[in-house]
Design a protein around this motif. Sequence first.
Motif, PDB file in Angstrom:
ATOM      1  N   LYS A 138      -4.078   3.031   5.222  1.00 44.99           N
ATOM      2  CA  LYS A 138      -4.263   2.054   6.160  1.00 44.99           C
ATOM      3  C   LYS A 138      -5.766   2.447   7.027  1.00 44.99           C
ATOM      4  CE  LYS A 138       0.011   0.096   6.761  1.00 44.99           C
ATOM      5  NZ  LYS A 138       1.451  -0.176   7.706  1.00 44.99           N
ATOM      6  N   LEU A 139      -5.782   3.699   7.336  1.00 46.26           N
ATOM      7  CA  LEU A 139      -6.963   4.335   8.103  1.00 46.26           C
ATOM      8  C   LEU A 139      -8.067   4.318   7.070  1.00 46.26           C
ATOM      9  CD1 LEU A 139      -5.395   7.306   9.895  1.00 46.26           C
ATOM     10  CD2 LEU A 139      -5.799   5.295  11.002  1.00 46.26           C
ATOM     11  N   VAL A 140      -8.007   4.485   5.792  1.00 47.43           N
ATOM     12  CA  VAL A 140      -9.070   4.504   4.938  1.00 47.43           C
ATOM     13  C   VAL A 140      -9.687   3.109   4.835  1.00 47.43           C
ATOM     14  CG1 VAL A 140      -9.885   4.584   2.709  1.00 47.43           C
ATOM     15  CG2 VAL A 140      -8.399   6.383   3.521  1.00 47.43           C
ATOM     16  N   PHE A 141      -8.714   2.162   4.875  1.00 45.06           N
ATOM     17  CA  PHE A 141      -9.215   0.448   4.818  1.00 45.06           C
ATOM     18  C   PHE A 141      -9.949   0.241   6.350  1.00 45.06           C
ATOM     19  CE2 PHE A 141      -6.974  -0.311   1.151  1.00 45.06           C
ATOM     20  CZ  PHE A 141      -7.812  -1.391   0.527  1.00 45.06           C
ATOM     21  N   LEU A 142      -9.465   0.832   7.350  1.00 46.04           N
ATOM     22  CA  LEU A 142     -10.317   0.575   8.779  1.00 46.04           C
ATOM     23  C   LEU A 142     -11.377   1.106   8.511  1.00 46.04           C
ATOM     24  CD1 LEU A 142      -9.867  -0.366  11.638  1.00 46.04           C
ATOM     25  CD2 LEU A 142      -8.909   1.993  12.320  1.00 46.04           C
ATOM     26  N   THR A 143     -11.560   2.483   8.084  1.00 45.33           N
ATOM     27  CA  THR A 143     -12.963   3.093   7.968  1.00 45.33           C
ATOM     28  C   THR A 143     -13.789   2.093   7.215  1.00 45.33           C
ATOM     29  OG1 THR A 143     -11.762   5.202   8.012  1.00 45.33           O
ATOM     30  CG2 THR A 143     -14.140   5.097   7.027  1.00 45.33           C
ATOM     31  N   GLY A 179      -3.520  -0.662  -1.530  1.00 53.23           N
ATOM     32  CA  GLY A 179      -3.781  -2.040  -0.753  1.00 53.23           C
ATOM     33  C   GLY A 179      -3.780  -2.926  -1.784  1.00 53.23           C
ATOM     34  N   ILE A 180      -3.931  -2.902  -3.178  1.00 50.08           N
ATOM     35  CA  ILE A 180      -4.017  -3.980  -4.184  1.00 50.08           C
ATOM     36  C   ILE A 180      -2.516  -4.278  -4.319  1.00 50.08           C
ATOM     37  CG2 ILE A 180      -4.346  -4.465  -6.577  1.00 50.08           C
ATOM     38  CD1 ILE A 180      -6.911  -2.854  -6.513  1.00 50.08           C
ATOM     39  N   LEU A 181      -1.813  -3.463  -4.556  1.00 53.07           N
ATOM     40  CA  LEU A 181      -0.266  -3.641  -4.890  1.00 53.07           C
ATOM     41  C   LEU A 181       0.400  -4.186  -3.688  1.00 53.07           C
ATOM     42  CD1 LEU A 181       0.672  -0.259  -6.619  1.00 53.07           C
ATOM     43  CD2 LEU A 181       0.584  -2.390  -7.670  1.00 53.07           C
ATOM     44  N   ASN A 182      -0.002  -3.832  -2.410  1.00 60.35           N
ATOM     45  CA  ASN A 182       0.454  -4.333  -1.158  1.00 60.35           C
ATOM     46  C   ASN A 182       0.014  -5.854  -1.082  1.00 60.35           C
ATOM     47  OD1 ASN A 182       1.979  -4.044   1.661  1.00 60.35           O
ATOM     48  ND2 ASN A 182      -0.107  -4.510   2.291  1.00 60.35           N
ATOM     49  N   MET A 183      -1.052  -6.082  -1.325  1.00 62.59           N
ATOM     50  CA  MET A 183      -1.604  -7.453  -1.157  1.00 62.59           C
ATOM     51  C   MET A 183      -0.762  -8.362  -2.065  1.00 62.59           C
ATOM     52  SD  MET A 183      -5.614  -8.949  -0.980  1.00 62.59           S
ATOM     53  CE  MET A 183      -5.830  -8.067  -2.540  1.00 62.59           C
ATOM     54  N   GLU A 238       1.428   0.757 -10.526  1.00 61.44           N
ATOM     55  CA  GLU A 238       2.825  -0.045 -10.551  1.00 61.44           C
ATOM     56  C   GLU A 238       3.898   0.947 -10.992  1.00 61.44           C
ATOM     57  OE1 GLU A 238       2.507  -4.723 -11.045  1.00 61.44           O
ATOM     58  OE2 GLU A 238       2.133  -3.339 -12.985  1.00 61.44           O
ATOM     59  N   ALA A 239       3.943   1.631 -11.702  1.00 58.26           N
ATOM     60  CA  ALA A 239       5.010   2.229 -12.352  1.00 58.26           C
ATOM     61  C   ALA A 239       5.142   3.399 -11.334  1.00 58.26           C
ATOM     62  CB  ALA A 239       4.535   2.992 -13.874  1.00 58.26           C
ATOM     63  N   GLU A 240       4.282   3.958 -10.667  1.00 59.96           N
ATOM     64  CA  GLU A 240       4.285   4.970  -9.831  1.00 59.96           C
ATOM     65  C   GLU A 240       4.843   4.333  -8.360  1.00 59.96           C
ATOM     66  OE1 GLU A 240       1.440   8.192  -7.190  1.00 59.96           O
ATOM     67  OE2 GLU A 240       0.482   7.261  -9.147  1.00 59.96           O
ATOM     68  N   ASP A 241       4.908   3.145  -8.371  1.00 57.38           N
ATOM     69  CA  ASP A 241       5.401   2.428  -7.171  1.00 57.38           C
ATOM     70  C   ASP A 241       4.683   2.945  -5.724  1.00 57.38           C
ATOM     71  OD1 ASP A 241       6.744   0.144  -5.622  1.00 57.38           O
ATOM     72  OD2 ASP A 241       8.487   1.719  -5.456  1.00 57.38           O
ATOM     73  N   LEU A 242       3.243   2.982  -6.079  1.00 57.72           N
ATOM     74  CA  LEU A 242       2.462   3.499  -5.008  1.00 57.72           C
ATOM     75  C   LEU A 242       2.505   2.904  -3.668  1.00 57.72           C
ATOM     76  CD1 LEU A 242       0.312   5.779  -4.920  1.00 57.72           C
ATOM     77  CD2 LEU A 242      -1.475   3.948  -5.253  1.00 57.72           C
ATOM     78  N   GLU A 243       2.976   3.622  -2.496  1.00 65.28           N
ATOM     79  CA  GLU A 243       3.176   3.223  -1.105  1.00 65.28           C
ATOM     80  C   GLU A 243       2.111   3.127  -0.451  1.00 65.28           C
ATOM     81  OE1 GLU A 243       5.789   4.312   2.818  1.00 65.28           O
ATOM     82  OE2 GLU A 243       6.005   5.556   1.078  1.00 65.28           O
ATOM     83  N   PHE A 244       1.979   1.660   0.230  1.00 67.45           N
ATOM     84  CA  PHE A 244       0.661   1.666   1.130  1.00 67.45           C
ATOM     85  C   PHE A 244       1.001   2.272   2.593  1.00 67.45           C
ATOM     86  CE2 PHE A 244      -2.152  -1.395   3.587  1.00 67.45           C
ATOM     87  CZ  PHE A 244      -3.203  -0.825   3.234  1.00 67.45           C
ATOM     88  N   LYS A 245       0.655   3.803   2.417  1.00 63.40           N
ATOM     89  CA  LYS A 245       1.021   4.431   3.737  1.00 63.40           C
ATOM     90  C   LYS A 245       0.003   4.574   5.089  1.00 63.40           C
ATOM     91  CE  LYS A 245       2.472   8.293   0.573  1.00 63.40           C
ATOM     92  NZ  LYS A 245       2.195   9.583  -0.016  1.00 63.40           N
TER      93      LYS A 245
END
Length: 499
Positions: free
Chosen positions: A280-285, A126-130, A269-276
């Motif tokens: 999103k369901l965890v953030f909704l929780t 979420g951080i990377l996406n934001m 960042e190096a892993e280029d973590l995708e916001f799957k």
Amino acid sequence: MKKKIRIPDTYVIIFFVVVFAAILTYLIPVGSFTMEKIQYATETGMKTRTVPVPGSFKYALNDLGQPLVQGVPIFAAGGDMSVTNYIFEGLVSGDKWGTAVGIIAFILITGGAFGIILKTKAVEAGILNMIKKTKGSEALLIPLVFLLFSLGGAVFGMGEEAIPFAMILIPIVVGMGYDSITGIFMCYISTQIGFATSWMNPFSVAIAQGVAGVPVLSGAMFRIVMWVFFTAFGIVYTMKYAKKIKANPELSISYETDKFFRDDFKADEAEDLEFKFGHKLVFLTIFLGMSWIVWGVVFHGYYLPEIAAQFTIMGVISGIIGVVFKLNNMNVNDIAISFRKGAEDLIGAAMVVGMAKGIVLVLGGVDAGTPTVLNTVLNSVAGILSHLHASISAIAMYFFQSVFNFFVVSGSGQAALTMPIMAPLSDLVGVPRQVAVLAFQLGDGFTNMFVPTSGILMAILGIAKIEWGVWAKQQIKFQGVLFVLGSIFMIIGVLTNFQ
């Protein structure tokens, strides 16, 4: 080359405070007040509290009829209090509704629950996406979050609830190029500014006004103006500090300890973590869980037991989502392992809560009806204040409440102990009772940001991996500014006969 002064560890500081407290018990006689039950009106009906009767203080006497000095022993058997068991007695004191057992359990459970959430890597994704989406406008996050958390402190006494938010916000702001100090200001300092200047907090101002014989929730407009002023000041201070740190991160006192968050962020960042979708369901929780907590606290009076259960539910659901969607390759055992790891990360902060409570127990506890050193100190301060001018008395009350908060960090506990003494005293020195309540509010709320006896503060510092001594070095100037500004409002209250 100038030798760098090493700041003592928090445990060392508390140990020497315990020793100092023990010495006081050999120098100051113990005393107590006569207690009485009072009733006061609140929005939810009549409440009852047992409080000390003003002017009823008396020393406990020894066999010779002299004031009794009751020095705490170095060691004691049979479960009695002693200097050497201050940690144990502190850890097992209280009940599930407060210090120390309740706060310790709450810290460990929320730490465990968020250990599960962090294991899903939803926060990092979420951080990377934001950051990608808000490039150039990250600074807008600071005033918005600060304002919301300050409002939470003012409306429902937000305090313990800031602990899990710190677990999310601190990595976010470090990832944005700021530091963990900025994160602490956003999610904790903000709540205490709201707490200190609240016009409706049921856990501090409402109780203090009821005990002081002032109409509950009266004087709201003065306090709302004060809340706006201090919240604006806090936002400006935090934004200026954050801007300075972003320009030169090495200026931060937490630069070394923030390395943990920076390295974790760089790895993601190096892993280029995708916001799957699972993230999103965890953030909704988290969002739904936090909304449930706020609803429960505001409308149903939920406190530590209920909130701990809510965080447990949030953690378990997030863990199940992590397993189902294979977030960070999670399996069922990882839910238990990450819960244990999350609790382990906060065990140091939980220990501090018990140690801090030990200081008060060495001094005899906070029961005004039992002979203690703290009661003698409270009565002596009241005697000194009775001879001062109204404005000076008001500031002296504010200063005393600030110092007293080191020993009694519970807002409701401090109100019940000090307000029955300070309210009638304020009548004698020409200070409006509403101003006496203000002294309690400001002294209690502002110093919660500083005193090592605050379990919430120590938990958040534990999350940020900052020693209290390092934090105190940063806070001392801020506390000084708050005290000066608070004193100005105290004087205005006296001069305008704030009622």
